[in-house]
Motif scaffolding. Structure first.
Motif, PDB file in Angstrom:
ATOM      1  N   GLU A  85     -13.478 -14.387  13.365  1.00  0.00           N
ATOM      2  CA  GLU A  85     -14.465 -14.922  12.428  1.00  0.00           C
ATOM      3  C   GLU A  85     -15.088 -13.882  11.506  1.00  0.00           C
ATOM      4  O   GLU A  85     -15.885 -14.229  10.643  1.00  0.00           O
ATOM      5  N   VAL A  86     -14.741 -12.614  11.683  1.00  0.00           N
ATOM      6  CA  VAL A  86     -15.306 -11.554  10.833  1.00  0.00           C
ATOM      7  C   VAL A  86     -14.139 -10.782  10.210  1.00  0.00           C
ATOM      8  O   VAL A  86     -13.732  -9.731  10.716  1.00  0.00           O
ATOM      9  N   PRO A  87     -13.584 -11.293   9.113  1.00  0.00           N
ATOM     10  CA  PRO A  87     -12.370 -10.701   8.531  1.00  0.00           C
ATOM     11  C   PRO A  87     -12.507  -9.216   8.180  1.00  0.00           C
ATOM     12  O   PRO A  87     -11.546  -8.455   8.364  1.00  0.00           O
ATOM     13  N   ALA A  88     -13.669  -8.804   7.693  1.00  0.00           N
ATOM     14  CA  ALA A  88     -13.829  -7.397   7.317  1.00  0.00           C
ATOM     15  C   ALA A  88     -13.752  -6.496   8.540  1.00  0.00           C
ATOM     16  O   ALA A  88     -13.233  -5.374   8.469  1.00  0.00           O
ATOM     17  N   GLN A 137      -3.368 -12.748  10.742  1.00  0.00           N
ATOM     18  CA  GLN A 137      -2.888 -13.082   9.401  1.00  0.00           C
ATOM     19  C   GLN A 137      -3.944 -13.844   8.612  1.00  0.00           C
ATOM     20  O   GLN A 137      -4.150 -13.596   7.418  1.00  0.00           O
ATOM     21  N   ALA A 138      -4.630 -14.766   9.279  1.00  0.00           N
ATOM     22  CA  ALA A 138      -5.693 -15.532   8.612  1.00  0.00           C
ATOM     23  C   ALA A 138      -6.838 -14.613   8.224  1.00  0.00           C
ATOM     24  O   ALA A 138      -7.418 -14.751   7.133  1.00  0.00           O
ATOM     25  N   ALA A 139      -7.185 -13.676   9.094  1.00  0.00           N
ATOM     26  CA  ALA A 139      -8.261 -12.733   8.788  1.00  0.00           C
ATOM     27  C   ALA A 139      -7.896 -11.868   7.588  1.00  0.00           C
ATOM     28  O   ALA A 139      -8.740 -11.604   6.719  1.00  0.00           O
ATOM     29  N   TRP A 140      -6.632 -11.439   7.528  1.00  0.00           N
ATOM     30  CA  TRP A 140      -6.212 -10.597   6.394  1.00  0.00           C
ATOM     31  C   TRP A 140      -6.261 -11.387   5.087  1.00  0.00           C
ATOM     32  O   TRP A 140      -6.717 -10.867   4.062  1.00  0.00           O
ATOM     33  N   ARG A 141      -5.827 -12.645   5.125  1.00  0.00           N
ATOM     34  CA  ARG A 141      -5.886 -13.469   3.913  1.00  0.00           C
ATOM     35  C   ARG A 141      -7.331 -13.643   3.443  1.00  0.00           C
ATOM     36  O   ARG A 141      -7.627 -13.558   2.242  1.00  0.00           O
ATOM     37  N   VAL A 150      -6.929  -4.730  -2.687  1.00  0.00           N
ATOM     38  CA  VAL A 150      -6.247  -4.664  -1.393  1.00  0.00           C
ATOM     39  C   VAL A 150      -4.935  -5.439  -1.492  1.00  0.00           C
ATOM     40  O   VAL A 150      -4.878  -6.520  -2.087  1.00  0.00           O
ATOM     41  N   ALA A 151      -3.878  -4.902  -0.899  1.00  0.00           N
ATOM     42  CA  ALA A 151      -2.559  -5.525  -0.980  1.00  0.00           C
ATOM     43  C   ALA A 151      -2.530  -6.864  -0.243  1.00  0.00           C
ATOM     44  O   ALA A 151      -3.358  -7.147   0.626  1.00  0.00           O
ATOM     45  N   THR A 153      -0.431  -8.069   1.955  1.00  0.00           N
ATOM     46  CA  THR A 153      -0.086  -8.049   3.374  1.00  0.00           C
ATOM     47  C   THR A 153      -0.449  -6.692   3.967  1.00  0.00           C
ATOM     48  O   THR A 153      -0.538  -5.684   3.246  1.00  0.00           O
ATOM     49  N   PRO A 154      -0.654  -6.631   5.284  1.00  0.00           N
ATOM     50  CA  PRO A 154      -0.926  -5.338   5.911  1.00  0.00           C
ATOM     51  C   PRO A 154       0.188  -4.319   5.700  1.00  0.00           C
ATOM     52  O   PRO A 154      -0.088  -3.134   5.514  1.00  0.00           O
ATOM     53  N   HIS A 155       1.456  -4.766   5.720  1.00  0.00           N
ATOM     54  CA  HIS A 155       2.570  -3.842   5.470  1.00  0.00           C
ATOM     55  C   HIS A 155       2.474  -3.226   4.075  1.00  0.00           C
ATOM     56  O   HIS A 155       2.668  -2.021   3.896  1.00  0.00           O
ATOM     57  N   GLU A 156       2.165  -4.065   3.094  1.00  0.00           N
ATOM     58  CA  GLU A 156       2.058  -3.570   1.722  1.00  0.00           C
ATOM     59  C   GLU A 156       0.839  -2.661   1.559  1.00  0.00           C
ATOM     60  O   GLU A 156       0.881  -1.687   0.798  1.00  0.00           O
ATOM     61  N   GLU A 157      -0.237  -2.964   2.274  1.00  0.00           N
ATOM     62  CA  GLU A 157      -1.421  -2.106   2.207  1.00  0.00           C
ATOM     63  C   GLU A 157      -1.131  -0.745   2.829  1.00  0.00           C
ATOM     64  O   GLU A 157      -1.572   0.288   2.311  1.00  0.00           O
ATOM     65  N   ALA A 158      -0.375  -0.723   3.925  1.00  0.00           N
ATOM     66  CA  ALA A 158       0.017   0.556   4.518  1.00  0.00           C
ATOM     67  C   ALA A 158       0.850   1.371   3.529  1.00  0.00           C
ATOM     68  O   ALA A 158       0.641   2.582   3.371  1.00  0.00           O
ATOM     69  N   ALA A 159       1.784   0.711   2.837  1.00  0.00           N
ATOM     70  CA  ALA A 159       2.592   1.397   1.823  1.00  0.00           C
ATOM     71  C   ALA A 159       1.716   1.936   0.695  1.00  0.00           C
ATOM     72  O   ALA A 159       1.904   3.075   0.237  1.00  0.00           O
ATOM     73  N   ALA A 160       0.749   1.130   0.272  1.00  0.00           N
ATOM     74  CA  ALA A 160      -0.151   1.552  -0.809  1.00  0.00           C
ATOM     75  C   ALA A 160      -0.982   2.762  -0.404  1.00  0.00           C
ATOM     76  O   ALA A 160      -1.220   3.664  -1.211  1.00  0.00           O
TER      77      ALA A 160
END
Length: 246
Positions: A85-88, A137-141, A150-151, A153-160
């Motif tokens: 419930e706390v995405p950040a 996944q819902a929290a990241w969205r 912010v990218a 997806t988490p994978h894309e954010e790691a790449a960034a």
């Protein structure tokens, strides 16, 4: 830690603290947080300590799991609510178990200069539970919905993160002897490419320098200092994937 020998606080002391925390969480019965249904400053104040407990106590005392629903149901519900419930918190603030374990193993972090002997621990089942993965996944969205920087997806954010910090990464990896400096730029670009593609690599196609760069990132990365737990999870999963194919 107790005294100057690096001995952990007694199990009974930790259990008493967890029990008192579970009882405190029952003061407001209309929700899982310290003030009931709403996240409050109390949750923000408690989160660093309880997060650390969840990761570190099982490394000190076998079977001492703060997330144990049978022993501390309100505390377990609090952990789940923070994750869902706390995405950040889930996406950027929270640390990961690997980083917390490494901190525990370092002399001087609340252990009077003597690091304790840590127990081996299998990763919690929750880490790969389909329901938990869907919640991540819902929290990241939700986290990225209002943050265009912010990218997706988490994978894309790691790449960034690798791309944005590539100069510092090249310098540090070369200084520590993890990668030859002449290969480091291409190696980290290869890491970023693998992550941007979702971390699913054909093992025979991954050059040794890229493998070394991924291994360096896995070993050097501290969460959440360097990135959030979900992008970090993508890097650690890629490192595990490459190790498995050796």
């Amino acid at each position: 830690f107790r005294g100057y020998g690096g001995d952990a606080v007694w199990r009974s002391d930790f259990e008493a603290t967890l029990g008192a925390t579970d009882e405190l969480l029952g003061k407001y019965s209309d929700g899982p947080f310290f003030h009931g249904a709403r996240l409050s400053a109390a949750d923000c104040a408690w989160a660093p300590f309880l997060e650390r407990y969840a990761a570190q106590l099982p490394c000190l005392h076998a079977g001492l799991e703060p997330r144990d629903r049978k022993r501390w149901p309100r505390l377990a519900a609090w952990y789940e609510a923070m994750d869902r419930e706390v995405p950040a918190y889930t996406s950027r603030v929270k640390g990961d178990e690997t980083s917390w374990r490494r901190v525990l193993a370092q002399a001087g972090f609340g252990n009077a200069g003597v690091a304790p002997v840590l127990l081996e621990r299998e990763p919690a089942d929750i880490a790969d539970d389909e329901t938990h993965l869907a919640a991540e996944q819902a929290a990241w969205r939700a986290f990225t919905a209002s943050r265009a920087y912010v990218a997706a997806t988490p994978h894309e954010e790691a790449a960034a993160r690798i791309v944005r910090n590539h100069k510092a990464l090249i310098s540090d990896a070369a200084r520590k002897g993890a990668i030859d400096e002449s290969e480091a730029d291409v190696a980290f670009r290869g890491c970023a490419e693998l992550l941007a593609d979702g971390g699913l690599a054909e093992l025979e196609d991954v050059p040794p320098a890229v493998r070394a760069a991924v291994e360096y990132l896995d070993e050097r990365m501290c969460v959440p200092r360097d990135m959030g737990v979900l992008p970090a999870k993508a890097i650690r999963a890629l490192a595990a994937h490459l190790r498995a194919g050796r």
